[in-house]
Design a protein around this motif. Sequence first.
Motif, PDB file in Angstrom:
ATOM      1  N   ILE A  46      -6.726  15.332 -75.131  1.00 24.64           N
ATOM      2  CA  ILE A  46      -5.697  15.106 -76.183  1.00 24.64           C
ATOM      3  C   ILE A  46      -5.127  16.493 -77.128  1.00 24.64           C
ATOM      4  O   ILE A  46      -3.920  16.456 -77.239  1.00 24.64           O
ATOM      5  CB  ILE A  46      -6.407  14.285 -77.356  1.00 24.64           C
ATOM      6  CG1 ILE A  46      -5.427  13.759 -78.341  1.00 24.64           C
ATOM      7  CG2 ILE A  46      -7.699  14.976 -77.983  1.00 24.64           C
ATOM      8  CD1 ILE A  46      -4.073  13.193 -77.801  1.00 24.64           C
ATOM      9  N   PHE A  47      -5.786  17.356 -77.077  1.00 23.64           N
ATOM     10  CA  PHE A  47      -5.207  18.741 -77.627  1.00 23.64           C
ATOM     11  C   PHE A  47      -4.355  19.288 -76.619  1.00 23.64           C
ATOM     12  O   PHE A  47      -3.461  19.672 -77.003  1.00 23.64           O
ATOM     13  CB  PHE A  47      -6.461  19.685 -77.928  1.00 23.64           C
ATOM     14  CG  PHE A  47      -5.961  21.029 -78.473  1.00 23.64           C
ATOM     15  CD1 PHE A  47      -5.348  20.930 -79.617  1.00 23.64           C
ATOM     16  CD2 PHE A  47      -6.359  22.019 -78.059  1.00 23.64           C
ATOM     17  CE1 PHE A  47      -4.877  22.013 -80.207  1.00 23.64           C
ATOM     18  CE2 PHE A  47      -5.664  23.438 -78.375  1.00 23.64           C
ATOM     19  CZ  PHE A  47      -5.266  23.403 -79.540  1.00 23.64           C
ATOM     20  N   ARG A  48      -4.828  19.333 -75.377  1.00 21.49           N
ATOM     21  CA  ARG A  48      -4.040  20.036 -74.322  1.00 21.49           C
ATOM     22  C   ARG A  48      -2.567  19.176 -74.166  1.00 21.49           C
ATOM     23  O   ARG A  48      -1.373  19.979 -74.014  1.00 21.49           O
ATOM     24  CB  ARG A  48      -4.622  20.129 -72.873  1.00 21.49           C
ATOM     25  CG  ARG A  48      -5.818  20.532 -72.671  1.00 21.49           C
ATOM     26  CD  ARG A  48      -6.125  22.119 -73.430  1.00 21.49           C
ATOM     27  NE  ARG A  48      -4.948  23.345 -73.009  1.00 21.49           N
ATOM     28  CZ  ARG A  48      -4.822  24.420 -73.535  1.00 21.49           C
ATOM     29  NH1 ARG A  48      -5.610  24.722 -74.479  1.00 21.49           N
ATOM     30  NH2 ARG A  48      -3.969  25.013 -72.902  1.00 21.49           N
ATOM     31  N   LYS A  49      -2.630  18.094 -74.261  1.00 18.62           N
ATOM     32  CA  LYS A  49      -1.324  17.213 -74.255  1.00 18.62           C
ATOM     33  C   LYS A  49      -0.701  17.445 -75.582  1.00 18.62           C
ATOM     34  O   LYS A  49       0.443  17.535 -75.540  1.00 18.62           O
ATOM     35  CB  LYS A  49      -1.744  15.678 -74.345  1.00 18.62           C
ATOM     36  CG  LYS A  49      -0.481  14.749 -74.120  1.00 18.62           C
ATOM     37  CD  LYS A  49      -0.921  13.393 -73.897  1.00 18.62           C
ATOM     38  CE  LYS A  49       0.173  12.326 -73.901  1.00 18.62           C
ATOM     39  NZ  LYS A  49      -0.312  10.917 -73.640  1.00 18.62           N
ATOM     40  N   ALA A  50      -1.420  17.327 -76.765  1.00 23.78           N
ATOM     41  CA  ALA A  50      -0.563  17.603 -77.840  1.00 23.78           C
ATOM     42  C   ALA A  50       0.123  19.243 -77.970  1.00 23.78           C
ATOM     43  O   ALA A  50       1.203  19.212 -78.622  1.00 23.78           O
ATOM     44  CB  ALA A  50      -1.621  17.589 -79.251  1.00 23.78           C
ATOM     45  N   ILE A  51      -0.273  19.843 -77.391  1.00 20.97           N
ATOM     46  CA  ILE A  51       0.294  21.169 -77.446  1.00 20.97           C
ATOM     47  C   ILE A  51       1.247  21.559 -76.116  1.00 20.97           C
ATOM     48  O   ILE A  51       1.944  22.565 -75.871  1.00 20.97           O
ATOM     49  CB  ILE A  51      -0.664  22.610 -77.920  1.00 20.97           C
ATOM     50  CG1 ILE A  51      -1.613  22.564 -76.472  1.00 20.97           C
ATOM     51  CG2 ILE A  51      -1.425  22.173 -78.935  1.00 20.97           C
ATOM     52  CD1 ILE A  51      -2.752  23.751 -76.485  1.00 20.97           C
ATOM     53  N   ASP A  52       0.983  20.728 -75.163  1.00 21.55           N
ATOM     54  CA  ASP A  52       1.987  20.855 -73.703  1.00 21.55           C
ATOM     55  C   ASP A  52       1.415  22.235 -73.323  1.00 21.55           C
ATOM     56  O   ASP A  52       2.552  22.810 -72.716  1.00 21.55           O
ATOM     57  CB  ASP A  52       3.187  20.438 -74.024  1.00 21.55           C
ATOM     58  CG  ASP A  52       4.061  20.327 -72.672  1.00 21.55           C
ATOM     59  OD1 ASP A  52       3.348  19.791 -71.923  1.00 21.55           O
ATOM     60  OD2 ASP A  52       4.991  20.709 -72.381  1.00 21.55           O
ATOM     61  N   ASN A  53       0.108  22.617 -73.299  1.00 16.67           N
ATOM     62  CA  ASN A  53      -0.509  23.670 -72.630  1.00 16.67           C
ATOM     63  C   ASN A  53       0.377  24.924 -73.083  1.00 16.67           C
ATOM     64  O   ASN A  53       0.490  25.781 -72.587  1.00 16.67           O
ATOM     65  CB  ASN A  53      -0.296  23.612 -71.217  1.00 16.67           C
ATOM     66  CG  ASN A  53      -1.379  22.733 -70.598  1.00 16.67           C
ATOM     67  OD1 ASN A  53      -2.507  22.781 -70.951  1.00 16.67           O
ATOM     68  ND2 ASN A  53      -0.569  21.674 -70.011  1.00 16.67           N
TER      69      ASN A  53
END
Length: 439
Positions: free
Chosen positions: A274-281
Motif C-alpha cells: 500500500i505504501f509503495r502504491k501510494a508513492i508509485d515507487n
Amino acid sequence: MSNDKTIYKITKEVLEILNKNLGSNILEKLKIIEGKKFVGIKEFESELKILLDDNFETYDEKIINKSIIIEDDEDTEEEELYKKNGKESIYPYDPSKADIDIREAPQTVYELVVRKWTEKGVLKMPDFQRQFVWKQDQQSLFIESVLLGFPLPPLYINKNKDGEYIVVDGRQRLTTLKRFLHNEFNLSNLNALPELNGKNFNDLIGINPEYQTRIEDTKLLVYLIQPSVPLEMVYDIFNRINTGGTQLTRQEIRNCIYLGNATKLLQELAKSNIFRKAIDNGISSLRAKDQEAVLRVISFIMFYYKEEYKNSMNTFVENTMKKLNTLNKQEIEVIKNKFITSMETTTKIFGSWSNFRIPTDYTRGRINIAVMESVANYFIDIPPNTITDEIKALYKNKYTDLMNDNEYFNAVRFSTGSTSNVITRFNKAKEYFDTVKRN
C-alpha cells in the motif's frame, strides 16, 4: 519553470520499473546513463534525445516521470546548521567542550565474537552494513594475519543505552572471524602458512594445538562510543570512520542507533504494497529514504505538531524512534493502522500518479515529503470506504488549490524544518480539506 532544480536519475530501481513497459533495446541505451544525475528537465531531455533518437517522443514522458525519485539526503534534507561565534557549525554546542566519551576497549575474539555476538546476541550489524562482500581469499588472508599476530585495524562500535553493541566499522573482519570459528569456509591461497590451505577451524587442532587458542585470544582494538556522546556527534563519527566508501544517510544511522520496535515498524511499512502504491515507487528503498518518509509521517501521527514540534526535524523524528521502542504491540498496531488508512485513502482520492507530488510545467513532479506529512496526516482517521466519487472530486479540487497556495508552497519547499513552516503547512492542509463535507 525557469528555475527547475528537480533531480533526474536512471537508477537500478528505475530500470526495474521501466523493464515492464520498455523494450530491451531501449533499456540497454538507458543503462549508459545509469547512476548519472541530471539537474532540471532540459538537461535530462537533451541526454534522452541523444540516446533514444527517433524513439524519444514515444518514450520520453514515461521515462522522465519514472526517473524523478528521492534517493538520498541531498535530494530532501536541509542540513541543520547552528550559529557559533558568527559562523555556522553542524554541532549545536561547542564540540571542544562536549562529553566525547570514546573509550579504547580491547576485547578478545572469543569475548566479542563468541560471547557478545553468537551467545548473547548483543553485538548488532546495522542495515547499512548488511552486505558481506569479502571473497574467500580475502577472508583467508585476514585469518592468516591473525595467526601471525600482525597488527589489525581498530574496530568502532557504538554502545547504546540498552547495552547493545552496534558495529560502525568492522563488519567484514568480524563476520570473517565468526564464519571461520563456525567452520563455514576453508583457508585458501595462504603464502606464509601454506600448510593451512584447505583447513577449517576444527582442522587447526590437528596441525598445531595453539592455533585455535591464538585466534580466540587475539586482542582486537575496539573504540567504544559511549551512550553519553551527543547524537549530532555520533552522526559525524559514523560518517568519518565508516570505511564503506559511501556517505551514510541520517536514516541509515538512526536505524542502528534505535534498533528495536521502531526499525521493525519502519521496515515493514516501507516495504508494504500500500505504501509503495501510494508513492508509485517515487522514493528509493536503497538508502532507507523510504523508511525516513514513513518515519516523518508517523512522527506527526504520534505527536501534535502545534505543541510538540520544536524547530528540529532531526530531533523530532529521533524522539519518535525512541518512543516507538517503548510501546507495546497494541500501541504500535494503532499507529500502524492509522498510517495504512491514510495511504489507502490518499491513493484512492489522488491516485498513485499525483499523490504527495507538486506538479511542474513539464512533469507530475516528485514526491515532496513535507506535502506527504501534512496531507497524509489529515486522512489518518478517514477510511477509504467513506470516499464516494463526489467527495473524491471535491478533495482533488482542494488539493489543486492547496498546491497553488503561496504560503503552503513556501512551507513545503523552503526551511521545511522550521516550526513556523511546519505549523503553516498542517494548518493550510486542514483549512482546505475541512471545506469538504462528508456524510
